[in-house]
Design a protein around this motif. Structure first.
Motif, PDB file in Angstrom:
ATOM      1  N   TYR A 107       0.806  -1.214   0.000  1.00 39.79           N
ATOM      2  CA  TYR A 107       0.000   0.000   0.000  1.00 39.79           C
ATOM      3  C   TYR A 107       0.843   1.270   0.000  1.00 39.79           C
ATOM      4  CZ  TYR A 107      -4.129  -2.825   0.328  1.00 39.79           C
ATOM      5  OH  TYR A 107      -5.121  -3.727   0.026  1.00 39.79           O
ATOM      6  N   LEU A 108       2.147   1.111  -0.266  1.00 35.70           N
ATOM      7  CA  LEU A 108       3.000   2.271  -0.494  1.00 35.70           C
ATOM      8  C   LEU A 108       2.873   2.794  -1.922  1.00 35.70           C
ATOM      9  CD1 LEU A 108       6.465   1.575   1.191  1.00 35.70           C
ATOM     10  CD2 LEU A 108       4.887   3.431   1.711  1.00 35.70           C
ATOM     11  N   ASN A 109       2.234   2.009  -2.801  1.00 31.42           N
ATOM     12  CA  ASN A 109       2.255   2.371  -4.216  1.00 31.42           C
ATOM     13  C   ASN A 109       1.608   3.714  -4.546  1.00 31.42           C
ATOM     14  OD1 ASN A 109      -0.306   0.850  -3.793  1.00 31.42           O
ATOM     15  ND2 ASN A 109      -0.592   1.218  -5.970  1.00 31.42           N
ATOM     16  N   ILE A 137       5.511   7.289   4.265  1.00 31.43           N
ATOM     17  CA  ILE A 137       6.927   7.172   4.625  1.00 31.43           C
ATOM     18  C   ILE A 137       7.092   6.991   6.132  1.00 31.43           C
ATOM     19  CG2 ILE A 137       9.126   8.407   4.683  1.00 31.43           C
ATOM     20  CD1 ILE A 137       8.300   9.721   2.026  1.00 31.43           C
ATOM     21  N   THR A 138       6.341   7.768   6.907  1.00 33.00           N
ATOM     22  CA  THR A 138       6.425   7.660   8.367  1.00 33.00           C
ATOM     23  C   THR A 138       5.938   6.290   8.839  1.00 33.00           C
ATOM     24  OG1 THR A 138       6.016  10.038   8.575  1.00 33.00           O
ATOM     25  CG2 THR A 138       5.731   8.697  10.555  1.00 33.00           C
ATOM     26  N   GLY A 139       4.853   5.810   8.240  1.00 28.87           N
ATOM     27  CA  GLY A 139       4.311   4.508   8.623  1.00 28.87           C
ATOM     28  C   GLY A 139       5.292   3.376   8.382  1.00 28.87           C
ATOM     29  N   ILE A 140       5.908   3.365   7.199  1.00 24.98           N
ATOM     30  CA  ILE A 140       6.887   2.323   6.887  1.00 24.98           C
ATOM     31  C   ILE A 140       8.124   2.468   7.763  1.00 24.98           C
ATOM     32  CG2 ILE A 140       8.501   1.552   5.111  1.00 24.98           C
ATOM     33  CD1 ILE A 140       5.717   0.395   4.820  1.00 24.98           C
ATOM     34  N   PHE A 141       8.525   3.692   8.063  1.00 27.84           N
ATOM     35  CA  PHE A 141       9.658   3.918   8.970  1.00 27.84           C
ATOM     36  C   PHE A 141       9.377   3.295  10.336  1.00 27.84           C
ATOM     37  CE2 PHE A 141      11.274   6.524  12.492  1.00 27.84           C
ATOM     38  CZ  PHE A 141      12.641   6.358  12.313  1.00 27.84           C
ATOM     39  N   LEU A 142       8.174   3.487  10.870  1.00 23.61           N
ATOM     40  CA  LEU A 142       7.826   2.926  12.174  1.00 23.61           C
ATOM     41  C   LEU A 142       7.844   1.399  12.141  1.00 23.61           C
ATOM     42  CD1 LEU A 142       4.896   5.282  13.270  1.00 23.61           C
ATOM     43  CD2 LEU A 142       7.263   5.303  14.072  1.00 23.61           C
ATOM     44  N   ILE A 276       1.350  -1.457  14.575  1.00 24.68           N
ATOM     45  CA  ILE A 276      -0.063  -1.195  14.269  1.00 24.68           C
ATOM     46  C   ILE A 276      -0.247   0.270  13.887  1.00 24.68           C
ATOM     47  CG2 ILE A 276      -2.421  -1.288  15.149  1.00 24.68           C
ATOM     48  CD1 ILE A 276      -1.051  -4.015  14.804  1.00 24.68           C
ATOM     49  N   LEU A 277       0.451   1.162  14.585  1.00 28.62           N
ATOM     50  CA  LEU A 277       0.389   2.588  14.250  1.00 28.62           C
ATOM     51  C   LEU A 277       0.939   2.821  12.842  1.00 28.62           C
ATOM     52  CD1 LEU A 277      -0.061   5.564  14.945  1.00 28.62           C
ATOM     53  CD2 LEU A 277       2.214   5.587  16.025  1.00 28.62           C
ATOM     54  N   GLY A 278       2.043   2.152  12.513  1.00 28.74           N
ATOM     55  CA  GLY A 278       2.618   2.277  11.174  1.00 28.74           C
ATOM     56  C   GLY A 278       1.663   1.782  10.108  1.00 28.74           C
ATOM     57  N   PHE A 279       1.023   0.624  10.352  1.00 33.39           N
ATOM     58  CA  PHE A 279       0.025   0.093   9.415  1.00 33.39           C
ATOM     59  C   PHE A 279      -1.084   1.117   9.195  1.00 33.39           C
ATOM     60  CE2 PHE A 279       0.760  -4.664  10.649  1.00 33.39           C
ATOM     61  CZ  PHE A 279       2.051  -4.567  10.159  1.00 33.39           C
ATOM     62  N   ALA A 280      -1.580   1.684  10.298  1.00 38.40           N
ATOM     63  CA  ALA A 280      -2.699   2.630  10.224  1.00 38.40           C
ATOM     64  C   ALA A 280      -2.314   3.870   9.413  1.00 38.40           C
ATOM     65  CB  ALA A 280      -3.144   3.032  11.629  1.00 38.40           C
ATOM     66  N   MET A 281      -1.064   4.338   9.561  1.00 39.47           N
ATOM     67  CA  MET A 281      -0.628   5.536   8.840  1.00 39.47           C
ATOM     68  C   MET A 281      -0.537   5.268   7.338  1.00 39.47           C
ATOM     69  SD  MET A 281       2.184   7.351  11.340  1.00 39.47           S
ATOM     70  CE  MET A 281       2.065   8.888  10.428  1.00 39.47           C
ATOM     71  N   VAL A 282      -0.062   4.079   6.965  1.00 39.96           N
ATOM     72  CA  VAL A 282       0.011   3.747   5.542  1.00 39.96           C
ATOM     73  C   VAL A 282      -1.392   3.636   4.953  1.00 39.96           C
ATOM     74  CG1 VAL A 282       0.743   2.038   3.844  1.00 39.96           C
ATOM     75  CG2 VAL A 282       2.260   2.621   5.742  1.00 39.96           C
ATOM     76  N   LEU A 283      -2.286   2.936   5.647  1.00 40.28           N
ATOM     77  CA  LEU A 283      -3.653   2.779   5.152  1.00 40.28           C
ATOM     78  C   LEU A 283      -4.395   4.110   5.107  1.00 40.28           C
ATOM     79  CD1 LEU A 283      -4.825  -0.545   6.840  1.00 40.28           C
ATOM     80  CD2 LEU A 283      -4.277  -0.148   4.449  1.00 40.28           C
TER      81      LEU A 283
END
Length: 294
Positions: A107-109, A137-142, A276-283
């Protein structure tokens, strides 16, 4: 009523897609299966079944796409860069990380497409698009570091496959668009799976790999091919038809949530709160980008 039907179909597609990655993780962790064995057979089996569905049940013409050189080249490119690239990097990312982390890379696409158009075509992103990229970017970083700049919670190989997954997902979304305006989606996807699977089959020679087939492997493989590939594909097409592509895309994004829950419950995979926070930020990027589009 039709929109409600489409929304339910999209949700079902996301749930079924989400179940695929934990099944693959089970095969990698408990059965010694390698993605180089699984992906070629998965693509060939799925492509063959979808081809039969398109030709025998839907009565579609399978050779039309090959009568135009430009369309034939695009179909081959979609099969290799899109389908093969996405599927192999996806399952390899699962093997190197876990089901939830691999799925979220996919879901980074949207963020990558925004950066691509900004750099290549000098298209300045809108405010919401900039926010979406920062969230991704922040979500994947986390997820990759657990918030610690000095350590990685994911192996470098896992990050590489994850980023390749995000890039190939862009190809998967962009390349088939002109084809889908002229030919049935089932035929295009069937050919692309057969092409991608065929290339991987001769590249990795999975028939030479030592795999002890048992009932669990057979059931898991069939689960990946039928409820994990064919059924969600059909559900997603129905969702686009009845609810539109925006609603279909948003509701099918339940996929990483489903993958994470199934992996945690059935496989005992641990996901710390920061993941979970990182997942939520990407979504969240999907919802940010959809504002004013629904």
């Amino acid at each position: 009523m039709e929109r409600k039907k489409g929304m339910m179909a999209a949700f079902a597609a996301g749930l079924l897609w989400g179940s695929t990655s934990p099944i693959a993780q089970f095969l990698f962790d408990n059965k010694g299966i390698d993605s180089k064995w699984l992906v070629p057979y998965r693509l060939l089996a799925s492509g063959a079944l979808l081809f039969l569905y398109a030709v025998v049940i839907k009565k579609q013409k399978p050779v039309e796409v090959w009568k135009t050189g430009k369309d034939a080249v695009r179909t081959i490119a979609f099969g290799i860069l899109g389908v093969m690239g996405m599927q192999f990097s996806f399952f390899s990312a699962i093997q190197e990380t876990n089901a939830g982390v691999a799925t979220i890379f996919q879901y980074l696409n949207p963020a990558m497409l925004l950066i691509y158009f900004a750099v290549i075509y000098r298209v300045m992103p809108k405010k919401k698009e900039i926010i979406a990229v920062l969230f991704s970017i922040t979500g994947i970083f986390l997820v990759a570091t657990h918030g610690n700049l000095h350590s990685l919670s994911i192996s470098p190989k896992g990050i590489i496959f994850g980023l390749l997954l995000a890039v190939s997902t862009c190809f998967y979304g962009v390349l088939p668009s002109p084809l889908l305006k002229k030919y049935p989606a089932e035929i295009i996807c069937a050919w692309s799976m057969l092409i991608g699977g065929g290339v991987l089959f001769f590249l990795f020679r999975p028939w030479k790999m030592a795999v002890e087939i048992d009932l669990e492997i057979v059931v898991a493989f069939l689960g990946i091919v039928i409820p994990g590939t064919i059924l969600p594909f059909c559900f997603y097409l129905a969702a686009v038809k009845y609810a539109g592509s925006v609603y279909a895309g948003l509701l099918s994004s339940v996929e990483p949530v489903a993958a994470t829950i199934v992996a945690a419950v059935c496989l005992g995979t641990a996901f710390p709160p920061i993941d979970i926070l990182g997942f939520a930020m990407v979504l969240a990027t999907l919802f940010i980008l959809s504002v004013n589009s629904m």
